[in-house]
Design a protein around this motif. Structure first.
Motif, PDB file in Angstrom:
ATOM      1  N   THR A   1      44.550 -60.988  99.241  1.00 41.78           N
ATOM      2  CA  THR A   1      44.311 -59.667  98.650  1.00 41.78           C
ATOM      3  C   THR A   1      43.123 -58.982  99.325  1.00 41.78           C
ATOM      4  OG1 THR A   1      45.202 -60.373  96.495  1.00 41.78           O
ATOM      5  CG2 THR A   1      43.761 -58.433  96.515  1.00 41.78           C
TER       6      THR A   1
ATOM      7  N   GLY B   1      55.038 -63.612  92.614  1.00 38.91           N
ATOM      8  CA  GLY B   1      54.232 -63.912  91.431  1.00 38.91           C
ATOM      9  C   GLY B   1      55.015 -63.716  90.149  1.00 38.91           C
ATOM     10  N   LEU B   2      55.819 -62.636  90.098  1.00 34.23           N
ATOM     11  CA  LEU B   2      56.645 -62.389  88.914  1.00 34.23           C
ATOM     12  C   LEU B   2      57.689 -63.485  88.743  1.00 34.23           C
ATOM     13  CD1 LEU B   2      57.493 -60.538  86.590  1.00 34.23           C
ATOM     14  CD2 LEU B   2      58.914 -59.268  88.207  1.00 34.23           C
ATOM     15  N   GLN B   3      58.277 -63.911  89.863  1.00 34.88           N
ATOM     16  CA  GLN B   3      59.273 -64.977  89.796  1.00 34.88           C
ATOM     17  C   GLN B   3      58.670 -66.275  89.274  1.00 34.88           C
ATOM     18  OE1 GLN B   3      59.735 -67.839  91.984  1.00 34.88           O
ATOM     19  NE2 GLN B   3      61.734 -68.427  91.144  1.00 34.88           N
TER      20      GLN B   3
ATOM     21  N   TRP C   1      44.255 -57.804 102.731  1.00 31.42           N
ATOM     22  CA  TRP C   1      45.205 -56.695 102.614  1.00 31.42           C
ATOM     23  C   TRP C   1      44.468 -55.377 102.383  1.00 31.42           C
ATOM     24  CZ3 TRP C   1      47.000 -52.703  99.741  1.00 31.42           C
ATOM     25  CH2 TRP C   1      48.324 -52.277  99.933  1.00 31.42           C
TER      26      TRP C   1
ATOM     27  N   LEU D   1      54.897 -60.390  97.766  1.00 29.37           N
ATOM     28  CA  LEU D   1      54.007 -61.340  97.082  1.00 29.37           C
ATOM     29  C   LEU D   1      53.946 -61.052  95.583  1.00 29.37           C
ATOM     30  CD1 LEU D   1      51.092 -61.623  99.688  1.00 29.37           C
ATOM     31  CD2 LEU D   1      52.825 -63.348  99.153  1.00 29.37           C
ATOM     32  N   CYS D   2      53.988 -59.770  95.213  1.00 28.92           N
ATOM     33  CA  CYS D   2      54.009 -59.424  93.790  1.00 28.92           C
ATOM     34  C   CYS D   2      55.300 -59.927  93.139  1.00 28.92           C
ATOM     35  CB  CYS D   2      53.881 -57.915  93.614  1.00 28.92           C
ATOM     36  SG  CYS D   2      52.243 -57.249  93.995  1.00 28.92           S
ATOM     37  N   MET D   3      56.432 -59.780  93.833  1.00 30.06           N
ATOM     38  CA  MET D   3      57.699 -60.273  93.311  1.00 30.06           C
ATOM     39  C   MET D   3      57.687 -61.798  93.198  1.00 30.06           C
ATOM     40  SD  MET D   3      59.653 -57.707  92.564  1.00 30.06           S
ATOM     41  CE  MET D   3      58.113 -56.923  92.026  1.00 30.06           C
TER      42      MET D   3
ATOM     43  N   SER E   1      45.673 -66.330  96.961  1.00 31.78           N
ATOM     44  CA  SER E   1      45.947 -64.982  96.459  1.00 31.78           C
ATOM     45  C   SER E   1      44.725 -64.085  96.622  1.00 31.78           C
ATOM     46  CB  SER E   1      46.360 -65.036  94.987  1.00 31.78           C
ATOM     47  OG  SER E   1      47.576 -65.742  94.827  1.00 31.78           O
TER      48      SER E   1
ATOM     49  N   GLY F   1      53.049 -57.063 100.643  1.00 31.53           N
ATOM     50  CA  GLY F   1      52.369 -56.900  99.357  1.00 31.53           C
ATOM     51  C   GLY F   1      53.352 -56.874  98.201  1.00 31.53           C
ATOM     52  N   VAL F   2      54.429 -56.096  98.361  1.00 35.96           N
ATOM     53  CA  VAL F   2      55.454 -56.036  97.312  1.00 35.96           C
ATOM     54  C   VAL F   2      56.132 -57.399  97.170  1.00 35.96           C
ATOM     55  CG1 VAL F   2      57.653 -55.002  96.640  1.00 35.96           C
ATOM     56  CG2 VAL F   2      55.850 -53.569  97.613  1.00 35.96           C
TER      57      VAL F   2
END
Length: 249
Positions: free
Chosen positions: A221, A32-34, A224, A28-30, A217, A25-26
């Motif tokens: 989600t 997305g930020l990238q 998850w 995938l968030c990173m 996504s 989860g973390v």
């Protein structure tokens, strides 16, 4: 194995599954930020848009990659008059005769702090590297698309496989919904990668990239949160649930 479902799992297995889901989860968030900090700034504006996708894969064929970056993500790295000077030189074909007497020092002052030390980006201490990005921006090369496509397909498929495997032990999820939730990330992953190649040929396909990314996504989600809820909240009611595959028919 009627007991083998998310609410009834032994605590050590729940911890194992939850640890994996939390890290993913973390991650995938990173990711997305990238994407927002790279592709999302391709048009010089914050946020991912159709233009960002077009510039990244089809390119901005009205100018060079160098010009696009100077008007976008690198806009704050040099004064306006310096950026205009470099852009004019690039539009004239970046003649080598002007490199040594003038532009080598300009790049040394404003660009090489990063563009000589950071791996994976052009080294602007060398004219040949500058010349490459001063050409008309035709987006991602076939070589880079091939490399990124196979890495993306292999890597993300492993993530979705294990996430879907954990989710497959969920209870009280309609069978058709469970099948769709498991299948969608893989289908949209293929659509996402395919859209890069199609956008390279025609910018009108850029919407498929956004649809593909949103599709997998949303599906991941859902899996998850469903998995985490059933392992740690639904299991507290003390009820013993039956087979995770047969009970939801």
């Amino acid at each position: 194995m009627d007991w083998f479902n998310l609410p009834n799992l032994p605590t050590p297995v729940k911890v194992l599954f939850s640890g994996y889901l939390l890290v993913i989860g973390v991650g995938l968030c990173m990711a997305g930020l990238q994407i927002m900090l790279t592709h999302g700034m391709a048009d010089g504006k914050i946020g991912l848009s159709k233009d960002d996708i077009v510039y990244s894969y089809y390119g901005d064929r009205s100018g060079s990659r160098l010009e696009g970056m100077l008007n976008g993500a690198m806009k704050d790295k040099a004064p306006p008059e310096v950026r205009l000077d470099i852009i004019k030189w690039a539009r004239e074909g970046a003649p080598e005769a002007e490199w040594e007497p003038h532009f080598k020092q300009v790049f040394a002052q404003h660009c090489v702090m990063c563009h000589s030390n950071v791996p994976g980006i052009p080294n602007f201490t060398h004219f040949d590297e500058v010349k490459k990005v001063a050409k008309v921006n035709e987006g991602a090369s076939i070589e880079s698309l091939t490399r990124v496509s196979h890495i993306h397909l292999f890597g993300i498929a492993f993530i979705f496989f294990f996430m879907s495997l954990i989710f497959s032990f969920a209870v009280n999820v309609p069978r058709k919904l469970k099948i769709l939730a498991i299948a969608f990330p893989f289908a949209f992953l293929i659509l996402d990668v395919l859209s890069w190649w199609l956008t390279k040929l025609n910018p009108g396909f850029a919407w498929l990239t956004i649809i593909g990314g949103l599709g997998y996504s949303i599906a991941s989600t859902f899996m998850w949160f469903t998995s985490m809820y059933q392992m740690w909240i639904l299991s507290r009611n003390g009820k013993v649930y039956g087979n995770a595959w047969e009970a939801d028919l």
